[in-house]
Scaffold this active site. Structure first.
Site, PDB file in Angstrom:
ATOM      1  NE  ARG A   1      -7.274   4.754   4.417  1.00 20.13           N
ATOM      2  CZ  ARG A   1      -6.414   5.002   5.404  1.00 20.13           C
ATOM      3  NH1 ARG A   1      -6.820   5.111   6.629  1.00 20.13           N
ATOM      4  NH2 ARG A   1      -5.134   5.159   5.145  1.00 20.13           N
TER       5      ARG A   1
ATOM      6  CB  ILE B   1       3.012  18.371   6.247  1.00 16.72           C
ATOM      7  CG1 ILE B   1       2.202  19.666   6.308  1.00 16.72           C
ATOM      8  CG2 ILE B   1       2.106  17.168   6.187  1.00 16.72           C
ATOM      9  CD1 ILE B   1       1.498  19.982   5.000  1.00 16.72           C
ATOM     10  CG  ASP B   2       7.523  20.047  10.678  1.00 14.91           C
ATOM     11  OD1 ASP B   2       6.735  19.084  10.820  1.00 14.91           O
ATOM     12  OD2 ASP B   2       8.665  20.050  11.170  1.00 14.91           O
TER      13      ASP B   2
ATOM     14  CB  ILE C   1       6.237   6.238  14.994  1.00 13.91           C
ATOM     15  CG1 ILE C   1       7.386   5.222  14.880  1.00 13.91           C
ATOM     16  CG2 ILE C   1       6.085   7.089  13.726  1.00 13.91           C
ATOM     17  CD1 ILE C   1       8.703   5.741  14.425  1.00 13.91           C
TER      18      ILE C   1
ATOM     19  CB  CYS D   1      -4.776   6.073  10.518  1.00 12.85           C
ATOM     20  SG  CYS D   1      -5.239   4.663   9.506  1.00 12.85           S
TER      21      CYS D   1
ATOM     22  CG  ASP E   1       2.430   1.266   9.642  1.00 16.60           C
ATOM     23  OD1 ASP E   1       2.051   2.086  10.500  1.00 16.60           O
ATOM     24  OD2 ASP E   1       2.807   1.601   8.509  1.00 16.60           O
TER      25      ASP E   1
ATOM     26  CE  LYS F   1      -1.789   1.887   3.959  1.00 13.74           C
ATOM     27  NZ  LYS F   1      -1.728   3.334   4.138  1.00 13.74           N
ATOM     28  CG  ASN F   2       2.096   2.838   3.566  1.00 14.45           C
ATOM     29  OD1 ASN F   2       0.954   3.216   3.262  1.00 14.45           O
ATOM     30  ND2 ASN F   2       2.438   2.544   4.811  1.00 14.45           N
TER      31      ASN F   2
ATOM     32  NE  ARG G   1      -0.369  10.510   9.959  1.00 11.31           N
ATOM     33  CZ  ARG G   1      -0.707   9.429   9.252  1.00 11.31           C
ATOM     34  NH1 ARG G   1      -1.943   8.976   9.298  1.00 11.31           N
ATOM     35  NH2 ARG G   1       0.172   8.807   8.492  1.00 11.31           N
TER      36      ARG G   1
HETATM   37  N1  EPU Z   1       6.722  14.080  11.282  1.00  8.85           N
HETATM   38  C1  EPU Z   1       6.994  15.401  11.594  1.00  8.85           C
HETATM   39  N2  EPU Z   1       7.012  16.305  10.560  1.00  8.85           N
HETATM   40  C2  EPU Z   1       6.780  15.953   9.272  1.00  8.85           C
HETATM   41  C3  EPU Z   1       6.504  14.606   8.968  1.00  8.85           C
HETATM   42  C4  EPU Z   1       6.473  13.687   9.999  1.00  8.85           C
HETATM   43  O1  EPU Z   1       7.207  15.753  12.750  1.00  8.85           O
HETATM   44  O2  EPU Z   1       6.825  16.828   8.394  1.00  8.85           O
HETATM   45  C5  EPU Z   1       6.718  13.070  12.371  1.00  8.85           C
HETATM   46  C6  EPU Z   1       5.355  12.408  12.552  1.00  8.85           C
HETATM   47  O3  EPU Z   1       4.529  13.165  13.402  1.00  8.85           O
HETATM   48  C7  EPU Z   1       5.741  11.060  13.130  1.00  8.85           C
HETATM   49  C8  EPU Z   1       7.101  10.762  12.458  1.00  8.85           C
HETATM   50  O4  EPU Z   1       7.577  12.019  11.991  1.00  8.85           O
HETATM   51  O5  EPU Z   1       5.941  11.158  14.507  1.00  8.85           O
HETATM   52  C9  EPU Z   1       7.037   9.788  11.317  1.00  8.85           C
HETATM   53  O6  EPU Z   1       6.056  10.205  10.376  1.00  8.85           O
HETATM   54  P1  EPU Z   1       6.154   9.837   8.825  1.00  8.85           P
HETATM   55  O7  EPU Z   1       6.190  11.098   8.057  1.00  8.85           O
HETATM   56  O8  EPU Z   1       7.227   8.842   8.633  1.00  8.85           O
HETATM   57  O9  EPU Z   1       4.751   9.142   8.597  1.00  8.85           O
HETATM   58  P2  EPU Z   1       3.821   9.265   7.319  1.00  8.85           P
HETATM   59  O10 EPU Z   1       4.634   9.424   6.105  1.00  8.85           O
HETATM   60  O11 EPU Z   1       2.701  10.213   7.584  1.00  8.85           O
HETATM   61  C10 EPU Z   1       3.909   6.717   6.756  1.00  8.85           C
HETATM   62  C11 EPU Z   1       2.906   5.628   6.541  1.00  8.85           C
HETATM   63  C12 EPU Z   1       2.281   5.238   7.878  1.00  8.85           C
HETATM   64  C13 EPU Z   1       3.385   4.802   8.834  1.00  8.85           C
HETATM   65  C14 EPU Z   1       4.449   5.894   8.954  1.00  8.85           C
HETATM   66  C15 EPU Z   1       5.651   5.480   9.786  1.00  8.85           C
HETATM   67  C16 EPU Z   1       2.122   6.130   4.333  1.00  8.85           C
HETATM   68  C17 EPU Z   1       1.007   6.589   3.464  1.00  8.85           C
HETATM   69  N3  EPU Z   1       1.866   6.112   5.638  1.00  8.85           N
HETATM   70  O12 EPU Z   1       3.176   7.814   7.311  1.00  8.85           O
HETATM   71  O13 EPU Z   1       1.467   4.131   7.588  1.00  8.85           O
HETATM   72  O14 EPU Z   1       2.846   4.543  10.110  1.00  8.85           O
HETATM   73  O15 EPU Z   1       4.933   6.258   7.647  1.00  8.85           O
HETATM   74  O16 EPU Z   1       6.249   4.347   9.250  1.00  8.85           O
HETATM   75  O17 EPU Z   1       3.181   5.760   3.851  1.00  8.85           O
HETATM   76  C18 EPU Z   1      -0.347   2.650   7.816  1.00  8.85           C
HETATM   77  O18 EPU Z   1      -0.015   2.161   6.729  1.00  8.85           O
HETATM   78  O19 EPU Z   1      -1.199   2.135   8.586  1.00  8.85           O
HETATM   79  C19 EPU Z   1       0.275   3.911   8.228  1.00  8.85           C
HETATM   80  C20 EPU Z   1      -0.234   4.704   9.154  1.00  8.85           C
END
Ligand code: EPU
Length: 419
Positions: free
Chosen positions: A398, A124-125, A328, A117, A306, A22-23, A122
């Site tokens: 999903r 996006i900075d 995380i 989720c 995950d 998926k990811n 979450r």
């Molecule tokens: N974070 C920040 N700033 C950012 C981005 C992330 O502080 O700009 C923090 C987040 O708050 C978190 C950590 O960094 O504490 C990791 O977040 P990451 O960006 O890696 O997560 P993501 O990209 O939003 C993806 C997967 C998630 C999975 C996480 C961690 C996708 C679509 N989603 O999320 O998958 O838990 O990486 O491995 O790829 C799932 O599949 O069930 C799922 C939630």
């Protein structure tokens, strides 16, 4: 309303074929926006997140043809808008990859806020920091994220946190930039490597994906005309592996990459399970009550967040007391309330949960609060005494293709019922 009804108590036995990740899929689909051409993607998981992504791409002018349930051909030669509207983007998290891809391709993009989720904050900075480092201006207002740049120029970007999403988004935005971009402290998940491999197949020049430092030498154009196969889903594989352990079953997972599963394999062995590793398939079995273990979730190659809820089910019936530390996501223990309804003895305090193992779970009506929580509750239902009902299936759909059919083939008594 749909629900899953599971009559528990059957050890899982047999073979299961793992779908594409998926990811990875939800990053490769928007990556096609960078291509001025046609490409075919196979081993695509047939899940609702993928279908919504296809809707977004079609809205933006892409032409998509489904060749089979797991293969599509996408023509992105005539992209007609740089806007992805909120009513589509809020349905899942990965919609924010349109930002990096369209900023790169057209120098302008507007994307409605992503959903996904509810796992805690979450931000996006780090995505924004990366776009700005390449020369873009980014604004967040009225529920939209807008990014613009006359020209993107490669730069060095140090990620303050290891982020899957920010690593992929910056990679997408840098592919067509002038010069070289270096992402330091990059995420290393298998899906990062898969997205880089996909882009390189289409003509990009990305090196080091899978390590802390990714170098992207900008190219003028990606031209497509290739077929790419999505990497097998590490998390789906781990879900079935832990279902085998929890149910004292014996299953073989096929179409996996065992190397991606090392951290899960190590914990399965620690709790008393057994593994035979054939590289692209694995046999997992367990013939006794699992023993206790402590877990800390970490970015890859650490134990995946995950897979934490699915492991939580195993530890809820383990012999002894286990501790999980979730590093995380701050709200990833919501599933423990549902397991406690089934008799589990789990207490949480912030990012730590203590599992006092009990002999067996008992059935209850439970609610999937997020995707992986839903997968964990299915495993719980399979091992519980009696009939478990699971609600909120939209979360599970999903991310898992044909989940009840795959479990049924392994001997689980599981049905989807419409009320
Ligand atoms: N974070 C920040 N700033 C950012 C981005 C992330 O502080 O700009 C923090 C987040 O708050 C978190 C950590 O960094 O504490 C990791 O977040 P990451 O960006 O890696 O997560 P993501 O990209 O939003 C993806 C997967 C998630 C999975 C996480 C961690 C996708 C679509 N989603 O999320 O998958 O838990 O990486 O491995 O790829 C799932 O599949 O069930 C799922 C939630």
């Amino acid at each position: 309303m749909e629900k899953l009804v599971i009559t528990g108590g059957t050890p899982l036995k047999g073979d299961v074929v793992i779908s594409g990740a998926k990811n990875a899929a939800v990053a490769i689909l928007p990556a096609t926006l960078l291509i001025d051409g046609i490409c075919t993607i196979n081993n695509l998981p047939n899940i609702s997140d993928v279908k919504i992504y296809c809707e977004i791409l079609e809205y933006m002018g892409a032409k998509i043809k489904w060749n089979s349930k797991n293969e599509i051909t996408i023509d992105t030669r005539n992209i007609s808008t740089t806007i992805a509207p909120y009513d589509l983007t809020h349905k899942f998290r990965a919609s924010y990859y349109v930002l990096g891809a369209m900023l790169s391709r057209k120098g302008h993009v507007q994307v409605g806020m992503p959903g996904g989720c509810k796992l805690g904050a979450r931000p996006i900075d780090q995505h924004i920091k990366g776009f700005e480092a390449l020369g873009a201006t980014v604004e967040v207002e009225n529920g939209n994220i807008t990014a613009k740049a006359d020209k993107l120029i490669g730069n060095s970007i140090y990620m303050d946190v290891v982020s899957v999403g920010a690593t992929i988004n910056v990679m997408l935005s840098a592919v067509l930039a002038e010069g070289t971009t270096v992402i330091d402290n990059a995420a290393k998940e298998p899906h990062i490597v898969d997205v880089a491999n996909f882009l390189n197949t289409m003509g990009a020049d990305i090196r080091g994906a899978g390590t802390d430092i990714i170098k992207i030498n900008g190219v003028k154009k990606l031209s497509g005309n290739a077929t790419y196969s999505v990497v097998p889903d590490q998390i789906e594989a781990g879900t079935f592996m832990l279902a085998a352990v929890a149910s004292k079953g014996d299953i073989t997972i096929k179409n996996c990459i065992s190397k991606h599963l090392d951290s899960i394999t190590a914990k399965i062995i620690e709790v008393g399970g057994h593994i035979e590793d054939y590289g692209d398939s694995m046999r997992i079995w367990c013939d006794s009550r699992p023993s206790k273990a402590n877990i800390k979730t970490l970015p890859y190659p650490g134990f995946p967040t995950d897979i934490q809820p699915q492991m939580g089910v195993v530890l809820s019936i383990a012999d002894g007391t286990s501790i999980i530390n979730e590093s995380i996501w701050e709200s990833r223990f919501q599933y423990t309330d549902e397991l406690n309804k089934m008799g589990a003895k789990i207490t949480t305090n912030g990012k730590t949960a203590i599992f006092e193992g009990i002999e067996t779970l008992s059935s209850a009506p439970v609610y999937a609060c997020d995707l992986r929580a839903g997968a964990a509750l299915i495993i719980a239902g399979i091992i519980a005494n009696g009939k478990t009902e699971i609600y909120n299936l939209e979360h599970i759909d999903r991310g898992y293709e044909n989940i009840e059919e795959k479990f049924r083939k392994l001997g689980a008594n599981i049905e989807r019922v419409i009320e």
